[in-house]
Motif scaffolding. Structure first.
Motif, PDB file in Angstrom:
ATOM      1  N   HIS A  20     -28.672 -74.623  41.744  1.00 15.32           N
ATOM      2  CA  HIS A  20     -28.856 -74.251  43.150  1.00 15.32           C
ATOM      3  C   HIS A  20     -27.774 -74.875  44.036  1.00 15.32           C
ATOM      4  O   HIS A  20     -28.060 -75.467  45.080  1.00 15.32           O
ATOM      5  N   SER A  21     -26.532 -74.766  43.593  1.00 16.32           N
ATOM      6  CA  SER A  21     -25.431 -75.375  44.332  1.00 16.32           C
ATOM      7  C   SER A  21     -24.170 -74.548  44.140  1.00 16.32           C
ATOM      8  O   SER A  21     -24.044 -73.776  43.185  1.00 16.32           O
ATOM      9  N   ASP A  22     -23.249 -74.687  45.103  1.00 17.47           N
ATOM     10  CA  ASP A  22     -21.961 -74.004  44.961  1.00 17.47           C
ATOM     11  C   ASP A  22     -20.903 -74.927  44.349  1.00 17.47           C
ATOM     12  O   ASP A  22     -19.721 -74.592  44.313  1.00 17.47           O
ATOM     13  N   SER A  23     -21.334 -76.108  43.854  1.00 22.04           N
ATOM     14  CA  SER A  23     -20.422 -77.019  43.157  1.00 22.04           C
ATOM     15  C   SER A  23     -20.357 -76.654  41.683  1.00 22.04           C
ATOM     16  O   SER A  23     -21.378 -76.339  41.058  1.00 22.04           O
ATOM     17  N   VAL A  24     -19.145 -76.702  41.122  1.00 23.32           N
ATOM     18  CA  VAL A  24     -18.944 -76.312  39.733  1.00 23.32           C
ATOM     19  C   VAL A  24     -19.258 -77.489  38.809  1.00 23.32           C
ATOM     20  O   VAL A  24     -18.783 -78.606  39.021  1.00 23.32           O
ATOM     21  N   MET A  25     -20.068 -77.244  37.784  1.00 23.46           N
ATOM     22  CA  MET A  25     -20.381 -78.267  36.796  1.00 23.46           C
ATOM     23  C   MET A  25     -19.443 -78.194  35.598  1.00 23.46           C
ATOM     24  O   MET A  25     -19.016 -79.205  35.062  1.00 23.46           O
ATOM     25  N   LEU A  26     -19.092 -76.968  35.173  1.00 15.77           N
ATOM     26  CA  LEU A  26     -18.244 -76.795  33.996  1.00 15.77           C
ATOM     27  C   LEU A  26     -17.355 -75.582  34.173  1.00 15.77           C
ATOM     28  O   LEU A  26     -17.813 -74.513  34.581  1.00 15.77           O
ATOM     29  N   THR A  27     -16.071 -75.768  33.891  1.00 12.95           N
ATOM     30  CA  THR A  27     -15.143 -74.644  33.846  1.00 12.95           C
ATOM     31  C   THR A  27     -14.409 -74.695  32.516  1.00 12.95           C
ATOM     32  O   THR A  27     -14.306 -75.748  31.883  1.00 12.95           O
ATOM     33  N   ALA A  28     -13.896 -73.536  32.110  1.00  5.48           N
ATOM     34  CA  ALA A  28     -13.086 -73.473  30.894  1.00  5.48           C
ATOM     35  C   ALA A  28     -12.101 -72.329  31.043  1.00  5.48           C
ATOM     36  O   ALA A  28     -12.450 -71.261  31.568  1.00  5.48           O
ATOM     37  N   ASP A  29     -10.870 -72.589  30.592  1.00  5.49           N
ATOM     38  CA  ASP A  29      -9.895 -71.500  30.614  1.00  5.49           C
ATOM     39  C   ASP A  29     -10.372 -70.348  29.753  1.00  5.49           C
ATOM     40  O   ASP A  29     -10.141 -69.178  30.064  1.00  5.49           O
ATOM     41  N   GLY A  30     -11.030 -70.702  28.645  1.00  4.66           N
ATOM     42  CA  GLY A  30     -11.568 -69.671  27.771  1.00  4.66           C
ATOM     43  C   GLY A  30     -12.709 -70.212  26.938  1.00  4.66           C
ATOM     44  O   GLY A  30     -12.704 -71.369  26.529  1.00  4.66           O
ATOM     45  N   ALA A  31     -13.731 -69.346  26.706  1.00  6.59           N
ATOM     46  CA  ALA A  31     -14.851 -69.706  25.840  1.00  6.59           C
ATOM     47  C   ALA A  31     -15.082 -68.535  24.899  1.00  6.59           C
ATOM     48  O   ALA A  31     -15.377 -67.413  25.335  1.00  6.59           O
ATOM     49  N   GLY A  32     -14.907 -68.797  23.589  1.00  7.58           N
ATOM     50  CA  GLY A  32     -15.030 -67.718  22.619  1.00  7.58           C
ATOM     51  C   GLY A  32     -16.007 -68.040  21.514  1.00  7.58           C
ATOM     52  O   GLY A  32     -16.085 -69.185  21.060  1.00  7.58           O
ATOM     53  N   GLY A  33     -16.769 -67.013  21.100  1.00  3.86           N
ATOM     54  CA  GLY A  33     -17.714 -67.182  20.004  1.00  3.86           C
ATOM     55  C   GLY A  33     -17.639 -66.012  19.046  1.00  3.86           C
ATOM     56  O   GLY A  33     -17.503 -64.859  19.470  1.00  3.86           O
ATOM     57  N   ASP A  34     -17.710 -66.323  17.767  1.00  2.00           N
ATOM     58  CA  ASP A  34     -17.646 -65.285  16.731  1.00  2.00           C
ATOM     59  C   ASP A  34     -19.018 -65.195  16.071  1.00  2.00           C
ATOM     60  O   ASP A  34     -19.393 -66.046  15.260  1.00  2.00           O
ATOM     61  N   PHE A  35     -19.815 -64.155  16.451  1.00  2.00           N
ATOM     62  CA  PHE A  35     -21.185 -64.006  15.973  1.00  2.00           C
ATOM     63  C   PHE A  35     -21.216 -63.252  14.639  1.00  2.00           C
ATOM     64  O   PHE A  35     -20.418 -62.337  14.395  1.00  2.00           O
ATOM     65  N   SER A  36     -22.168 -63.643  13.778  1.00  2.00           N
ATOM     66  CA  SER A  36     -22.378 -62.939  12.512  1.00  2.00           C
ATOM     67  C   SER A  36     -23.416 -61.849  12.744  1.00  2.00           C
ATOM     68  O   SER A  36     -24.612 -62.130  12.918  1.00  2.00           O
ATOM     69  N   LEU A  37     -22.957 -60.583  12.766  1.00  3.46           N
ATOM     70  CA  LEU A  37     -23.872 -59.466  13.041  1.00  3.46           C
ATOM     71  C   LEU A  37     -24.816 -59.203  11.879  1.00  3.46           C
ATOM     72  O   LEU A  37     -25.972 -58.829  12.070  1.00  3.46           O
ATOM     73  N   LYS A  38     -24.309 -59.398  10.681  1.00  7.31           N
ATOM     74  CA  LYS A  38     -25.116 -59.085   9.502  1.00  7.31           C
ATOM     75  C   LYS A  38     -26.388 -59.918   9.453  1.00  7.31           C
ATOM     76  O   LYS A  38     -27.448 -59.425   9.058  1.00  7.31           O
ATOM     77  N   LYS A  39     -26.299 -61.195   9.886  1.00 11.15           N
ATOM     78  CA  LYS A  39     -27.453 -62.087   9.762  1.00 11.15           C
ATOM     79  C   LYS A  39     -28.510 -61.843  10.827  1.00 11.15           C
ATOM     80  O   LYS A  39     -29.600 -62.405  10.769  1.00 11.15           O
ATOM     81  N   LEU A  40     -28.166 -61.013  11.839  1.00  7.83           N
ATOM     82  CA  LEU A  40     -29.174 -60.673  12.831  1.00  7.83           C
ATOM     83  C   LEU A  40     -30.354 -59.943  12.197  1.00  7.83           C
ATOM     84  O   LEU A  40     -31.489 -60.036  12.669  1.00  7.83           O
ATOM     85  N   PHE A  41     -30.071 -59.204  11.113  1.00  9.34           N
ATOM     86  CA  PHE A  41     -31.143 -58.464  10.427  1.00  9.34           C
ATOM     87  C   PHE A  41     -32.076 -59.397   9.650  1.00  9.34           C
ATOM     88  O   PHE A  41     -33.137 -58.975   9.187  1.00  9.34           O
ATOM     89  N   TYR A  42     -31.669 -60.650   9.509  1.00  7.14           N
ATOM     90  CA  TYR A  42     -32.490 -61.634   8.780  1.00  7.14           C
ATOM     91  C   TYR A  42     -33.045 -62.702   9.732  1.00  7.14           C
ATOM     92  O   TYR A  42     -33.356 -63.818   9.329  1.00  7.14           O
ATOM     93  N   LYS A  43     -33.177 -62.309  11.028  1.00  6.98           N
ATOM     94  CA  LYS A  43     -33.710 -63.200  12.058  1.00  6.98           C
ATOM     95  C   LYS A  43     -32.931 -64.525  12.127  1.00  6.98           C
ATOM     96  O   LYS A  43     -33.515 -65.586  12.283  1.00  6.98           O
TER      97      LYS A  43
END
Length: 743
Positions: A75-98
């Motif tokens: 509830h503030s306009d102050s920044v807590m965390l910034t990053a030039d870039g944030a990347g994630g590589d998700f495994s789609l196949k394992k989504l079918f196995y919860k």
């Protein structure tokens, strides 16, 4: 056939192009949609506003990347965390196995801030929001979450404690981990960072089991500046400046729930340590303190060190009219420290480290301990007492202590202490102690060549009489078993001589010539044996030898008075051939020195080829202190009596001489002139109202008057060419007064 192949190629090309177009369209559409959805529902699901420059989402490979990511405070306009870039590589196949699995999570150049207020952090709301209190349904298979690889590149992390307050940051923060798996309790990571506001680096690796809270680490620090710790010290210190560096390489394993459950080895070295009134005035310092640890394990009751060494330590203890230099920093009796230690809700790094060291050392003497070499090199331990009518100063310098092979399994441990005593003297102490029982030891000590005049500030304050001659020696032999003392102590004062009484309203007046008559023995010595018995908490001093000698002197000395008077007069004549002594601020020769100078003049008249050389030996520090006191009291007196300087008389000067610097009205006036709360001594306050230029001019004028008074007798009788007066030499005279040494 050729036409059919051409049609097939066209069909395949169209299908391929269509698929590529569809992929591009999907990616092109889903990426901004993802950005839109994240920014729209961010506060609903996280309580935080989240923005980004652009998003890239590939639903076919599971790769997600947010550019210029910003996460705001709650509830503030102050920044807590910034990053030039944030990347994630998700495994789609394992989504079918919860199973939600991120194969790699990377943050590039993150900038974050951690804010603490009491026990609440600026991310506490996130922990609470994502911590589920619901009882899991055992009939359905739970959802699993994995992060295979985590990497933070070139981070910048700020820390701010609102209460104390503390501001600190680290830069070039790099963290890499093999990640967290749903069916594993342990995380392994390596890290490195640089100190942000100062110098130094830290790197290492750590393993933590979040279920058992077992840990293992291997950490190395290089020239890490501890100056930011000063912010924590200011939480319980009224004032002060702190600085230190740390280097080291430690390996340890243990458990976070039990402070004693730690096993460590390695080396840790603190250097360039300074703590004091300000950056220029130290109360304590050292060049280097090194702990070389072979095996430290409080829970296993083992404390094995290869060496512990302290190089060039300095410690200064000063006594003021009120409190001392340590209490002025930390409160009377250390009350500020106790108060900080009692605030459980407040986190203070220094207090927590002190508590942890206390835990580590709690069972030291009940454990097996060994130090192959314990040493202190070239120490300087000083004591200044400003509570007297003049400053008393003494220092153990250079101080050295060596103990080889301190081993609890040995029958005895020998420790040797050797020190010079400034300005004169030396001391040696030999300690032979039972490592299993600290109340079982033998102690031999010997202090020698201490000038009696060194203690004149005490003699003047409590008797009104200074000493201008004499040497102290003190030696003893203690044997302590089970806290019980058997000791012999021998006090010897060789040739003590009283100088003229200093008339001071605040100083006690004792009939010291009469007292000295009874306590001195034949040969002009004070020689007493003072045995001490009892126990360490309640020692008993046996003064029978003192009383016996007093009675003996009453009956033995009177018949020998004529002989001793003759001897004393002869000794005085011998002394005169060596020097002429000046009392503080004295510029006129008194009767006895005047007679002696006239005899020298007579000798030179009879021997025209003879000559003498005079070396003025000036106790500059003490002379300037007396001048400073006089000028400050004079300024007060003129103000009090409303006297103009041109009407100032010799009678007024005599009144000022008799006025004590501890006079309550004078001190009260001085406090009104100097309101600086960090000025504790009368000397410092006087320097605030009397310039060093004034003192130096008066000092130079005093030396000139002395030289003129001495030369007058030679000039008046025409033998001035037969004397040579050398330039003044600043010194600390053995007998406590400036003098002219005559050759």
């Amino acid at each position: 056939m050729k036409i059919a192949n051409t049609k097939l190629k066209k069909t395949l090309l169209i299908i391929g192009s269509t698929i590529i177009i569809i992929v591009i369209v999907v990616i092109a559409c889903i990426s901004p949609i993802t950005k839109y959805l994240v920014e729209k529902y961010d506060e609903k699901y996280t309580g935080r506003q989240i923005t980004m420059g652009w998003a890239y989402v590939n639903p076919f490979t599971g790769y997600v990347y947010f550019h210029n990511l910003k996460i705001y405070e709650y509830h503030s306009d102050s920044v807590m965390l910034t990053a030039d870039g944030a990347g994630g590589d998700f495994s789609l196949k394992k989504l079918f196995y919860k199973t939600y699995e991120i194969k790699e999570l990377v943050l590039d150049r993150p900038r974050g801030i951690v804010i603490q207020q009491d026990s609440v952090f600026n991310f506490s709301d996130l922990i609470e929001k994502f911590s589920s209190n619901e009882i899991p349904d055992s009939t359905t298979e739970p959802i699993h979450f994995n992060i295979r690889h985590i990497k933070i590149n070139d981070g910048l992390l700020y820390y701010r404690d609102v209460i104390i307050p503390v501001n600190y940051f680290v830069k070039e923060l790099n963290i890499e981990s093999d990640g967290m798996l749903w069916n594993a309790d342990t995380i392994v990571f390596k890290f490195s960072f640089l100190s942000g506001p100062s110098s130094g680096s830290v790197n290492g690796n750590m393993t933590v089991n979040f279920k058992t809270l077992d840990y293992h680490y291997d950490i190395e620090a290089a020239k890490f500046d501890l100056h930011p710790v000063e912010q924590y010290i200011k939480d319980f210190a009224n004032y002060g400046s702190f600085a230190a560096m740390v280097d080291g390489h430690l390996k340890a394993h243990g458990n976070f729930n039990d402070g004693e459950d730690v096993t460590a080895n390695g080396l840790i070295a603190f250097s360039e340590f300074h703590f004091g009134k300000n950056k220029k005035e130290d109360y304590a310092s050292f060049d280097k303190l090194v702990f070389s640890i072979n095996d430290l394990s409080p829970k296993k009751h083992k404390y094995i060190f290869d060496s512990v060494s302290l190089t060039h330590p300095f410690f200064l203890y000063e006594q003021y009219d009120y409190l001392d230099n340590i209490e002025t920093v930390f409160g009377k009796g250390g009350e500020n420290i106790y108060a900080a230690n009692g605030e459980a809700a407040k986190y203070n790094l220094v207090v927590e480290v002190a508590r942890y060291v206390q835990i580590l050392a709690r069972n030291f003497f009940q454990s097996y301990y060994k130090v192959n070499r314990l040493a202190v090199y070239d120490g300087n331990f000083g004591f200044n007492d400003y509570s007297l009518s003049e400053k008393f100063s003494l220092a153990a310098n250079p101080f050295n202590m060596v103990a080889d092979s301190i081993d609890k399994n040995h029958d005895r441990v020998k420790i040797l202490f050797q020190t010079g005593i400034q300005p004169f003297g030396n001391a040696t102490v030999t300690l032979d102690i039972n490592p299993v029982d600290t109340a079982d030891f033998n102690l031999q000590y010997h202090l020698q060549k201490l000038p009696a005049a060194l203690f004149n500030p005490y003699f003047v304050s409590y008797t009104s009489f200074p000493l201008d001659r004499g040497t102290f020696e003190l030696n003893g032999n203690w044997q302590v078993r089970n806290n019980k003392i058997e000791s012999d102590n021998h006090l010897l004062i060789i040739d003590p001589r009283l100088s003229e009484r200093i008339k001071n309203k605040e100083a006690l007046h004792l009939p010291m010539p009469l007292i000295m008559f009874f306590i001195r023995e034949r040969g002009n010595v004070i020689d007493y044996d003072i045995p001490i018995s009892g126990d360490l908490k309640n020692p008993k001093f046996h003064l029978s030898d003192v009383f016996y000698d007093l009675l003996k002197n009453i009956f033995v000395k009177p018949p020998t008075i004529p002989y001793r008077t003759t001897v004393k007069n002869a000794e005085n004549e011998i002394e005169k051939t060596h020097n002429i002594q000046w009392q503080m601020r004295q510029s006129v020769l008194e009767h006895n020195p005047e007679e002696f100078v006239n005899k020298i003049v007579d000798f030179l008249l009879k021997n025209p080829k003879a000559s003498i050389t005079v070396h003025p030996m000036v106790f500059a520090e003490k002379e300037k202190e007396y001048i400073l006191f006089y000028e400050a009291k004079k300024k007060y007196y003129l103000s009090l009596e409303n006297i103009k300087i041109e009407n100032f008389s010799e009678a007024d000067s005599n009144k000022i001489d008799k006025m004590s610097i501890k006079d309550t009205l004078f001190v009260s006036w001085l406090n009104k002139q100097v309101t600086d709360s960090l000025v504790f001594t009368v000397q410092e306050k006087c320097r605030k109202i009397i310039s060093s230029t004034t003192v130096n001019n008066k000092f130079n004028q005093l030396n000139k008057l002395r030289q003129n008074a001495f030369s007058f007798y030679f000039v008046n009788r025409g033998v001035e060419k037969q004397i040579n007066i050398s330039p003044e030499q600043t010194t600390v005279p053995y007998n406590g007064f400036s003098f002219y040494k005559i050759e």
